[in-house]
Design a protein around this motif. Structure first.
Motif, PDB file in Angstrom:
ATOM      1  N   LEU A   8      15.097 -51.197  32.581  1.00 43.07           N
ATOM      2  CA  LEU A   8      16.501 -50.850  32.356  1.00 43.07           C
ATOM      3  C   LEU A   8      17.265 -51.991  31.696  1.00 43.07           C
ATOM      4  O   LEU A   8      18.091 -51.755  30.805  1.00 43.07           O
ATOM      5  CB  LEU A   8      17.158 -50.446  33.685  1.00 43.07           C
ATOM      6  N   ALA A  11      16.348 -51.931  28.083  1.00 47.10           N
ATOM      7  CA  ALA A  11      17.024 -50.839  27.366  1.00 47.10           C
ATOM      8  C   ALA A  11      18.454 -51.245  27.015  1.00 47.10           C
ATOM      9  O   ALA A  11      18.915 -50.997  25.892  1.00 47.10           O
ATOM     10  CB  ALA A  11      17.022 -49.567  28.219  1.00 47.10           C
ATOM     11  N   MET A  72      12.031 -45.426  31.126  1.00 48.95           N
ATOM     12  CA  MET A  72      11.749 -45.614  29.694  1.00 48.95           C
ATOM     13  C   MET A  72      11.962 -44.303  28.929  1.00 48.95           C
ATOM     14  O   MET A  72      12.559 -44.295  27.852  1.00 48.95           O
ATOM     15  CB  MET A  72      10.317 -46.091  29.475  1.00 48.95           C
ATOM     16  N   ALA A  75      15.809 -43.499  28.821  1.00 44.64           N
ATOM     17  CA  ALA A  75      16.538 -44.397  27.915  1.00 44.64           C
ATOM     18  C   ALA A  75      16.179 -44.106  26.461  1.00 44.64           C
ATOM     19  O   ALA A  75      17.052 -44.081  25.586  1.00 44.64           O
ATOM     20  CB  ALA A  75      16.241 -45.854  28.267  1.00 44.64           C
ATOM     21  N   PHE A  76      14.909 -43.865  26.207  1.00 39.57           N
ATOM     22  CA  PHE A  76      14.477 -43.532  24.843  1.00 39.57           C
ATOM     23  C   PHE A  76      15.150 -42.239  24.375  1.00 39.57           C
ATOM     24  O   PHE A  76      15.599 -42.142  23.236  1.00 39.57           O
ATOM     25  CB  PHE A  76      12.953 -43.405  24.800  1.00 39.57           C
ATOM     26  N   ALA A  79      18.932 -42.843  23.572  1.00 44.97           N
ATOM     27  CA  ALA A  79      19.254 -43.847  22.562  1.00 44.97           C
ATOM     28  C   ALA A  79      19.134 -43.328  21.132  1.00 44.97           C
ATOM     29  O   ALA A  79      18.577 -43.994  20.274  1.00 44.97           O
ATOM     30  CB  ALA A  79      18.350 -45.058  22.760  1.00 44.97           C
ATOM     31  N   ARG A  83      16.683 -45.938  18.828  1.00 46.62           N
ATOM     32  CA  ARG A  83      15.522 -45.835  19.714  1.00 46.62           C
ATOM     33  C   ARG A  83      14.547 -46.999  19.558  1.00 46.62           C
ATOM     34  O   ARG A  83      13.992 -47.469  20.541  1.00 46.62           O
ATOM     35  CB  ARG A  83      14.810 -44.509  19.491  1.00 46.62           C
ATOM     36  N   VAL A  86      15.822 -50.149  21.394  1.00 52.17           N
ATOM     37  CA  VAL A  86      15.808 -49.891  22.838  1.00 52.17           C
ATOM     38  C   VAL A  86      14.375 -49.919  23.353  1.00 52.17           C
ATOM     39  O   VAL A  86      14.088 -50.542  24.380  1.00 52.17           O
ATOM     40  CB  VAL A  86      16.517 -48.554  23.174  1.00 52.17           C
ATOM     41  N   LEU A  87      13.465 -49.292  22.634  1.00 47.32           N
ATOM     42  CA  LEU A  87      12.052 -49.324  23.022  1.00 47.32           C
ATOM     43  C   LEU A  87      11.522 -50.762  22.998  1.00 47.32           C
ATOM     44  O   LEU A  87      10.830 -51.190  23.926  1.00 47.32           O
ATOM     45  CB  LEU A  87      11.225 -48.430  22.098  1.00 47.32           C
ATOM     46  N   MET A  90      12.771 -52.666  26.008  1.00 42.69           N
ATOM     47  CA  MET A  90      12.077 -52.257  27.234  1.00 42.69           C
ATOM     48  C   MET A  90      10.662 -52.824  27.283  1.00 42.69           C
ATOM     49  O   MET A  90      10.216 -53.298  28.334  1.00 42.69           O
ATOM     50  CB  MET A  90      12.044 -50.725  27.343  1.00 42.69           C
ATOM     51  N   VAL A 146      23.011 -48.560  30.973  1.00 43.68           N
ATOM     52  CA  VAL A 146      22.202 -47.988  29.893  1.00 43.68           C
ATOM     53  C   VAL A 146      22.785 -46.643  29.463  1.00 43.68           C
ATOM     54  O   VAL A 146      22.907 -46.366  28.265  1.00 43.68           O
ATOM     55  CB  VAL A 146      20.719 -47.845  30.315  1.00 43.68           C
ATOM     56  N   CYS A 150      24.108 -46.102  25.683  1.00 45.48           N
ATOM     57  CA  CYS A 150      23.290 -45.237  24.825  1.00 45.48           C
ATOM     58  C   CYS A 150      23.926 -43.902  24.492  1.00 45.48           C
ATOM     59  O   CYS A 150      23.516 -43.244  23.543  1.00 45.48           O
ATOM     60  CB  CYS A 150      21.920 -45.008  25.465  1.00 45.48           C
TER      61      CYS A 150
END
Length: 168
Positions: A8, A11, A72, A75-76, A79, A83, A86-87, A90, A146, A150
């Motif tokens: 998190l 992210a 994950m 969040a993906f 976002a 993305r 963010v990936l 993480m 997050v 996002c």
């Protein structure tokens, strides 16, 4: 620190940094910083030998691993438009904890012994069995952060989070 919290934090970093390479690097640094503060874990005296054979640790590790994967995924999905950073954040934030599933499932860490030793040494005296409540509070706060970073305001309006033009 639970890997879910590292994920998190990564992210959030990726949502702010927006450059994948930088997000990956800052994610790794965040992992080291988070492991330096007191967090949940079995104290070295309570480990009864190898922590990877301790049933209490493994119960938490399995659940945390699945929670981290769910975080994950969420969040993906949130976002949109960022993305990749963010990936990357993480992945960087969770990377150093791959020693545990590596040792558990295939019997070897993916890192050199010096990296594993450094990662273990920065946590000595900082892992405490009574810190699970703190871990869960940190997870809730990071999840909210997050979500806020996002989600764009238009999407918030569509799902009913914004009222009377408060979100712009």
């Amino acid at each position: 620190m639970l890997v879910t919290n590292h994920v998190l934090a990564g992210a959030a970093i990726g949502a702010v940094v927006r450059r994948p390479g930088a997000a990956l690097a800052v994610g790794v640094v965040s992992h080291l910083a988070m492991d330096r503060i007191p967090h949940w874990g079995l104290a070295h005296d309570d480990r009864e030998g190898d922590v990877m054979r301790n049933p209490k640790f493994l119960r938490v590790a399995y659940r945390d691993g699945f929670a981290g994967l769910a975080a994950m995924t969420a969040a993906f999905g949130l976002a949109r438009g960022r993305r990749l950073p963010v990936l990357a954040g993480m992945v960087g934030a969770a990377l150093l904890d791959l020693d545990k599933p590596g040792r558990h499932f295939v019997g070897v860490s993916p890192f050199p012994k010096a990296v594993d030793r450094f990662h273990a040494e920065i946590q000595v005296g900082r892992e405490h069995d009574h810190k699970m409540g703190q871990e869960l509070a940190v997870a809730a706060g990071l999840a909210a952060l997050v979500f806020g970073l996002c989600c764009d305001s238009g999407r918030l309006r569509r799902v009913g989070f914004a009222r009377a033009g408060r979100v712009r």
